[in-house]
Design an enzyme around this catalytic site. Structure first.
Site, PDB file in Angstrom:
ATOM      1  CG  ASP A  15      88.276  67.338  87.681  1.00 45.17           C
ATOM      2  OD1 ASP A  15      87.358  67.091  88.486  1.00 45.17           O
ATOM      3  OD2 ASP A  15      89.429  67.683  88.027  1.00 45.17           O
ATOM      4  CG  ASP A  17      87.532  71.210  93.046  1.00 45.38           C
ATOM      5  OD1 ASP A  17      87.279  72.404  92.798  1.00 45.38           O
ATOM      6  OD2 ASP A  17      86.808  70.495  93.761  1.00 45.38           O
TER       7      ASP A  17
HETATM    8 MG   LIG Z   1      90.371  67.195  89.919  1.00 49.19          MG
END
Ligand SMILES: [Mg+2]
Ligand SMILES: [Zn+2]
Length: 173
Positions: A15, A17
């Protein structure tokens, strides 16, 4: 070793952020991009262990009109420029620009790529000939783990700390 084990590659799906960079909300500018501690080193470790490295990220800020697809491409290029300083690299970055309720025009849709849907992972598995069983996903949200599970990839929830230290025991030699 069977033929498929020899041919298929292993991968780490990250992932973005909250996992690779500090999530301050709709990050889209290198000036506001801050790596999570150990994130560049985690990517380098995966490179060195012969894992392909991918970033898969929901970017509904595009659909909401906060920033453009080009801004995201530019940011991702800058991530790789920075990683090159330690001889690390990301092999591919995929983003979902859609949102099912709060997006404009062509971005307003219930797509199969927005996590927890597995579309981005499945597309990469197909394109790069990846063995999902020997691959893993690291994310800071339950939706990351759910997307991984739906693609038959083991998902691991990262909450805080040093990302390299978190990743190291999960990788094979
Ligand atoms: Mg995230
Ligand atoms: Zn999407």
């Amino acid at each position: 070793m069977t033929n498929s084990e020899a041919t298929l590659k292993k991968a780490v799906f990250f992932d973005r952020d909250g996992t690779l960079n500090v999530d301050t909300g709709y990050v889209h500018d290198w000036a506001n991009f801050v790596w999570i501690p150990g994130a560049p080193e985690a990517i380098k470790l995966a490179n060195d262990r012969d894992y392909l490295v991918f970033v898969i990220t929901n970017q509904s800020g595009i659909g909401r009109g906060y920033y453009s697809e080009q801004a995201v491409h530019t940011l991702h290029d800058q991530m790789n420029v920075d990683l090159a300083k330690i001889d690390a690299h990301i092999d591919g970055l995929e983003f979902c620009p859609h949102h099912p309720k709060e997006a404009q025009s062509e971005y307003l849709k219930s797509c199969d790529c927005r996590k927890p849907a597995p579309g981005m992972i499945l597309a990469l598995i197909e394109k790069w000939q990846i063995d999902p069983v020997r691959s893993l996903m690291i994310g800071d949200n339950d939706t990351d783990v759910a997307a991984a599970a739906a693609a038959n990839v083991s998902g691991h929830l990262f909450s805080n700390g040093n990302l390299r230290d978190f990743l190291a025991p999960l990788l094979s030699d």
